[in-house]
Design an enzyme around this catalytic site. Sequence first.
Site, PDB file in Angstrom:
ATOM      1  N   HIS A 139       0.913  -1.083   0.053  1.00  0.00           N
ATOM      2  CA  HIS A 139      -0.110  -0.176   0.060  1.00  0.00           C
ATOM      3  C   HIS A 139       1.064   1.414  -0.040  1.00  0.00           C
ATOM      4  O   HIS A 139       1.893   1.358   0.573  1.00  0.00           O
ATOM      5  CB  HIS A 139      -0.891  -0.015   1.221  1.00  0.00           C
ATOM      6  CG  HIS A 139      -1.846   1.278   1.307  1.00  0.00           C
ATOM      7  ND1 HIS A 139      -2.558   1.608   0.436  1.00  0.00           N
ATOM      8  CD2 HIS A 139      -1.832   2.404   2.285  1.00  0.00           C
ATOM      9  CE1 HIS A 139      -3.332   2.532   0.831  1.00  0.00           C
ATOM     10  NE2 HIS A 139      -2.812   3.168   1.603  1.00  0.00           N
ATOM     11  N   SER A 140       0.438   2.308  -0.999  1.00  0.00           N
ATOM     12  CA  SER A 140       1.275   3.423  -1.028  1.00  0.00           C
ATOM     13  C   SER A 140       2.637   3.058  -1.387  1.00  0.00           C
ATOM     14  O   SER A 140       3.162   2.812  -2.140  1.00  0.00           O
ATOM     15  CB  SER A 140       1.068   4.270   0.231  1.00  0.00           C
ATOM     16  OG  SER A 140       1.264   5.615   0.113  1.00  0.00           O
ATOM     17  N   MET A 141       3.577   3.796  -0.444  1.00  0.00           N
ATOM     18  CA  MET A 141       4.827   3.605  -0.562  1.00  0.00           C
ATOM     19  C   MET A 141       5.424   2.104  -0.571  1.00  0.00           C
ATOM     20  O   MET A 141       6.338   1.520  -1.447  1.00  0.00           O
ATOM     21  CB  MET A 141       5.838   3.904   0.750  1.00  0.00           C
ATOM     22  CG  MET A 141       7.377   3.678   0.529  1.00  0.00           C
ATOM     23  SD  MET A 141       8.334   4.211   1.980  1.00  0.00           S
ATOM     24  CE  MET A 141       7.860   2.682   3.160  1.00  0.00           C
TER      25      MET A 141
ATOM     26  N   SER B  31      -1.474  -1.124  -3.995  1.00  0.00           N
ATOM     27  CA  SER B  31      -2.709  -0.341  -3.612  1.00  0.00           C
ATOM     28  C   SER B  31      -2.366   1.413  -3.317  1.00  0.00           C
ATOM     29  O   SER B  31      -1.274   1.664  -2.681  1.00  0.00           O
ATOM     30  CB  SER B  31      -3.190  -0.775  -2.289  1.00  0.00           C
ATOM     31  OG  SER B  31      -3.956  -0.038  -1.640  1.00  0.00           O
TER      32      SER B  31
END
Length: 252
Positions: free
Chosen positions: A95-97, A122
Amino acid sequence: MTSSVQEKSAWIQRFHPSEDARTRLVCFPHAGGAATFFHPVSAALKPDIEVLAVQYPGRQDRRTEPVVRSVEELAHRATEAMRPWADRPLTLFGHSMGALVAFEAARRLADEGAPPLSVIVSGRRSPTSHRDENVHRRDDRGIVSEMARLGGTDPRAFEDPELRALLLPVIRADYEAVETYRYRPGPALPCPVLALLGDADPVASVEEAHGWAEHTSAEFALHTFPGGHFYLNDHAAAVITTVREHIASRSA
């Protein structure tokens, strides 16, 4: 049977061991996040899918270790830690990073001739969808403001001076890793990529998320959910169902 190499890895948290799991899901946290973010996911997917959560240095049980300020270095070291767990098919989720770290880890596995079953990204635009960002150069107040904008972190955490002193250096280092990351051209992944996104995410548009299609020579799909950057907190059951069904369709 679990090997001693698996048990000793500081990089891998295993919340619900399942010796009979047919496949494993390796989860990579967001900037400032920790392995425990994925404890509910592990509880929901056991025992058929065993969740392994990556713990980056500098937080929780690794809080005394130096932080890593590079997506590539995080991916390299996480890949090393994953190898003992590859006796069963691995799906990578970030997710993200964490999406970038998972992607770079998948590239390393593919280069070694052992690509993951699939990669699920994500809340992140594609590696080649660049924006000029400098959150890691802001003062502490500026970083706290960004955390409030994205949600996902209880703002009361920053009101406690001791907790704030622990959190901010980690968050700053993670943002530095993300904001200085530059895609290194190379072959597309040979495995499917599934992108998940909140339809009101301020850091990744639907168009930017579609860019992940360029980074796989296999299937690509994009699923959107109502919400912002941390849509997965508000729609946990739907996200977990999507992940479970995606893995099942690849491992049948």
